[in-house]
Design an enzyme around this catalytic site. Structure first.
Site, mmCIF file in Angstrom:
data_model
loop_
_atom_site.group_PDB
_atom_site.id
_atom_site.type_symbol
_atom_site.label_atom_id
_atom_site.label_comp_id
_atom_site.label_asym_id
_atom_site.label_seq_id
_atom_site.Cartn_x
_atom_site.Cartn_y
_atom_site.Cartn_z
ATOM 1 N N LEU A 69 -113.660 -25.148 85.292
ATOM 2 C CA LEU A 69 -113.099 -25.878 86.668
ATOM 3 C C LEU A 69 -112.074 -24.918 87.035
ATOM 4 O O LEU A 69 -111.017 -24.387 86.337
ATOM 5 C CB LEU A 69 -112.492 -27.059 86.277
ATOM 6 C CG LEU A 69 -111.957 -27.821 87.245
ATOM 7 C CD1 LEU A 69 -112.769 -28.022 88.695
ATOM 8 C CD2 LEU A 69 -111.031 -29.159 86.955
ATOM 9 N N ASP A 70 -112.241 -24.449 88.433
ATOM 10 C CA ASP A 70 -111.278 -23.636 89.165
ATOM 11 C C ASP A 70 -111.215 -22.294 88.558
ATOM 12 O O ASP A 70 -110.032 -21.629 88.780
ATOM 13 C CB ASP A 70 -110.031 -24.354 89.534
ATOM 14 C CG ASP A 70 -110.211 -25.528 90.315
ATOM 15 O OD1 ASP A 70 -111.140 -25.621 91.188
ATOM 16 O OD2 ASP A 70 -109.533 -26.610 89.902
ATOM 17 N N GLU A 71 -112.210 -21.572 87.550
ATOM 18 C CA GLU A 71 -111.997 -20.489 87.137
ATOM 19 C C GLU A 71 -113.113 -19.533 87.471
ATOM 20 O O GLU A 71 -113.257 -18.598 86.866
ATOM 21 C CB GLU A 71 -111.692 -20.719 85.466
ATOM 22 C CG GLU A 71 -110.503 -21.482 85.342
ATOM 23 C CD GLU A 71 -110.145 -21.516 83.777
ATOM 24 O OE1 GLU A 71 -110.824 -20.851 82.980
ATOM 25 O OE2 GLU A 71 -109.224 -22.372 83.319
#
Length: 289
Positions: A232-234
């Site tokens: 997530l969000d990486e």
């Protein structure tokens, strides 16, 4: 005569002579080079290149070029692709209730600032239907009520993936789509899904990010566009921007400034992607601006 514009992107282990042989091969096939950029990464020991060139012939040259470049690609162990630069990229936009990113993309689409077609807009809410249909773009309502089960979420995501395939979409854009995608969906859309994140990553995850920033007294706010991955969000970062703030700014002002940044960052990321300016270097990106 058929005039075509092509974009060749490639990466391979770095060594001498790559660019010279690629240029020679394109010229030998009647290609006129209009733009070229290259980068050799000392850390990964990989070479990256993007070339824009045109051809004129009595028929399409794309298949001929692909066959012609295969021996060279094998020699240098290239990951490569020839893209059709004349065809607009087909986008599928996902949105929830906030309209600023959707509105900005549609405005750029209608004015020709982005070489795109909007195949459709998907939402888990009905809020944007009238606005999207006014633009004469198909609107697909795939609800996902709060507290939905894993099975219900999987069914909803399968509908999105089916539409992605049926509409021959090149890129899925999460234009403030407030749902976390499953690992399976992230895998299905790998390299073909961009998200706009409401902070200068990594920071202030979760609800009300600008209010969190306000409470912490930050001096910079920002936005980040990245490829979607199961982490997530990486995912690989494509573009970022920041704005300086101080103690006089209210949370509402931070929200307004943040929305402007999100629009700018997302539009840049879309342009880099559809113009084939982004090459992956592990979890990082090489972007030929």
């Amino acid at each position: 005569m058929v005039k075509e514009t092509h974009v060749l992107t490639l990466s391979c282990p770095d060594r001498m002579g790559i660019a010279a042989k690629v240029f020679t091969k394109i010229s030998a096939e009647g290609g006129f080079i209009k733009e070229a950029a290259q980068f050799g990464d000392d850390l990964s020991k990989r070479f990256f290149m993007r070339i824009v060139f045109t051809t004129e012939n009595s028929e399409s040259m794309r298949s001929v070029l692909k066959e012609s470049l295969k021996p060279l690609a094998a020699e240098f162990k290239m990951d490569w692709k020839i893209h059709n630069a004349d065809r607009p990229a087909r986008l599928l936009l996902l949105v929830s209730k906030e309209s600023h990113c959707l509105n900005d993309i549609l405005q750029r689409y209608r004015t020709g600032l982005l070489n795109i077609e909007i195949a459709g807009v998907i939402s888990n809410h009905e809020d944007m239907r009238d606005f999207v249909e006014w633009h004469k773009i198909p609107y697909f309502y795939f609800p996902l009520p709060k507290g939905s089960s894993f099975e219900e979420k999987r069914i909803q995501e399968n509908k999105i993936i089916k539409l992605y395939k049926d509409l021959h979409v090149d890129l899925v854009v999460l234009a403030r789509y407030m749902q976390i995608l499953s690992d399976e969906m992230c895998s299905e859309l790998a390299g073909h899904c961009i998200n706009i994140h409401h902070s200068f990553l990594p920071s202030f995850k979760g609800a009300k990010p600008y209010h969190q920033a306000y409470e912490r007294g930050v001096k910079l706010i920002g936005a980040t566009a990245h490829y979607v991955t199961a982490n997530l969000d990486e995912g690989p970062i494509i573009e970022q921007a920041v704005e300086r703030v101080d103690h006089t700014n209210t949370p509402e002002q931070l929200v307004a400034m943040g929305k402007d940044l999100e629009n700018i960052v997302l539009s840049r990321a879309l342009r880099y992607h559809i113009e084939r300016r982004i090459l992956l270097n592990g979890v990082r990106t090489v972007i030929f601006k």
